[in-house]
Design a protein around this motif. Structure first.
Motif, PDB file in Angstrom:
ATOM      1  N   SER A 176       3.271   9.498  -3.289  1.00  0.00           N
ATOM      2  CA  SER A 176       2.281   9.474  -4.364  1.00  0.00           C
ATOM      3  C   SER A 176       2.714  10.367  -5.529  1.00  0.00           C
ATOM      4  O   SER A 176       2.591   9.984  -6.702  1.00  0.00           O
ATOM      5  CB  SER A 176       0.920   9.934  -3.829  1.00  0.00           C
ATOM      6  N   LEU A 227       1.293   1.727 -12.178  1.00  0.00           N
ATOM      7  CA  LEU A 227       0.627   1.676 -10.885  1.00  0.00           C
ATOM      8  C   LEU A 227      -0.734   1.003 -11.004  1.00  0.00           C
ATOM      9  O   LEU A 227      -1.517   1.312 -11.897  1.00  0.00           O
ATOM     10  CB  LEU A 227       0.444   3.089 -10.315  1.00  0.00           C
ATOM     11  N   LYS A 228      -0.980   0.077 -10.098  1.00  0.00           N
ATOM     12  CA  LYS A 228      -2.293  -0.527  -9.938  1.00  0.00           C
ATOM     13  C   LYS A 228      -2.633  -0.475  -8.449  1.00  0.00           C
ATOM     14  O   LYS A 228      -1.827   0.000  -7.642  1.00  0.00           O
ATOM     15  CB  LYS A 228      -2.291  -1.973 -10.442  1.00  0.00           C
ATOM     16  N   ARG A 229      -3.781  -0.953  -8.083  1.00  0.00           N
ATOM     17  CA  ARG A 229      -4.182  -0.933  -6.681  1.00  0.00           C
ATOM     18  C   ARG A 229      -3.228  -1.813  -5.868  1.00  0.00           C
ATOM     19  O   ARG A 229      -3.096  -3.006  -6.116  1.00  0.00           O
ATOM     20  CB  ARG A 229      -5.618  -1.437  -6.517  1.00  0.00           C
ATOM     21  N   LYS A 230      -2.508  -1.193  -4.950  1.00  0.00           N
ATOM     22  CA  LYS A 230      -1.543  -1.863  -4.065  1.00  0.00           C
ATOM     23  C   LYS A 230      -0.439  -2.575  -4.846  1.00  0.00           C
ATOM     24  O   LYS A 230       0.119  -3.568  -4.400  1.00  0.00           O
ATOM     25  CB  LYS A 230      -2.250  -2.869  -3.144  1.00  0.00           C
ATOM     26  N   GLU A 231      -0.093  -2.051  -6.014  1.00  0.00           N
ATOM     27  CA  GLU A 231       0.937  -2.693  -6.830  1.00  0.00           C
ATOM     28  C   GLU A 231       1.755  -1.672  -7.590  1.00  0.00           C
ATOM     29  O   GLU A 231       1.215  -0.724  -8.157  1.00  0.00           O
ATOM     30  CB  GLU A 231       0.302  -3.674  -7.807  1.00  0.00           C
ATOM     31  N   ASN A 268       3.534   8.875  -9.340  1.00  0.00           N
ATOM     32  CA  ASN A 268       2.786   9.348 -10.504  1.00  0.00           C
ATOM     33  C   ASN A 268       3.700  10.003 -11.531  1.00  0.00           C
ATOM     34  O   ASN A 268       3.482   9.882 -12.743  1.00  0.00           O
ATOM     35  CB  ASN A 268       1.692  10.314 -10.063  1.00  0.00           C
ATOM     36  N   THR A 293       0.852  -1.191   0.000  1.00  0.00           N
ATOM     37  CA  THR A 293       0.000   0.000   0.000  1.00  0.00           C
ATOM     38  C   THR A 293       0.886   1.239   0.000  1.00  0.00           C
ATOM     39  O   THR A 293       2.062   1.189   0.395  1.00  0.00           O
ATOM     40  CB  THR A 293      -0.909   0.039   1.231  1.00  0.00           C
TER      41      THR A 293
END
Length: 224
Positions: free
Chosen positions: A191, A205-209, A195, A175
């Motif tokens: 963050s 970037l993916k959710r929690k990855e 980005n 996370t």
């Protein structure tokens, strides 16, 4: 390519003359394995009682750290020796789980033959000591530099401290909050950096990855 030429590509056998290698083949039992893509063949926490050489193909390693809530994956290409530093010492367990990415060919040599036969060859002893010494020296430098410097440097050091190789494909399951804690930074700053790197197509970037297609290009961007 002959078996002699193939095995001489492996770091532990580099420098051996043909006569010594012929003698080793006569005394040491070599086990060859063909493994299909997608099959898991070594598991984190299992006892490491043999040398495992990747002769052909690609494998993936996955290190799961439950206390710090992350999983780090890498891809390794042949020729490659899997965790020779885990064969001896107080903790002789694999530090990661290994799976075939493509169809692969493995060579394994039981620990007993390292001590009874291979250790009799000076070149093998020197190669093994160099591998272990280089790993200790690299880890020592990484630990010293960990969490020192700019955000970019700390982000890179997180991977450098934990990865086997400083190039190739990496995937980190974590996370944003846990990554920020690991590198002693704020979530907002982490963050922004991620980005920025994604906009430059250095990470995805993916959710929690966090997926890194070529770690060496990321390091180049981070000027490391």
């Amino acid at each position: 390519m002959t078996m002699y030429d193939t095995l001489l590509q492996l770091p532990l056998f580099q420098g051996l003359c043909k006569d010594d290698f012929t003698s080793i083949i006569e005394k040491v039992k070599f086990h060859f394995h063909n493994i299909k893509a997608g099959k898991e063949f070594l598991k984190q926490g299992e006892t490491n009682n043999k040398l495992v050489f990747l002769l052909d193909g690609e494998i993936g390693s996955q290190l799961h750290h439950s206390n710090n809530n992350y999983t780090l994956s890498e891809v390794h290409c042949a020729p490659f020796v899997i965790e020779p530093y885990s064969v001896f010492g107080m903790q002789t367990q694999y530090t990661a789980t290994y799976k075939a990415v493509t169809d692969i060919k493995l060579l394994t040599i039981d620990k007993e033959y390292i001590l009874s036969e291979l250790n009799n060859y000076e070149i093998f002893r020197i190669n093994y000591l160099n591998i272990l010494s280089n790993r200790c020296q690299v880890l020592s430098r990484k630990l010293y530099d960990n969490q020192i410097g700019t955000l970019k440097e700390k982000f890179a050091d997180f991977f450098l401290l934990r990865c086997t190789r400083s190039e190739g494909e990496k995937k980190l399951l974590i996370t944003m909050e846990d990554l920020a804690k690991q590198i002693n930074e704020t979530r907002i700053n982490v963050s922004k950096l991620l980005n920025e790197l994604q906009n430059k197509q250095l990470i995805e970037l993916k959710r929690k990855e966090i997926y890194i297609p070529a770690f060496e290009k990321l390091l180049e961007e981070l000027s490391l």
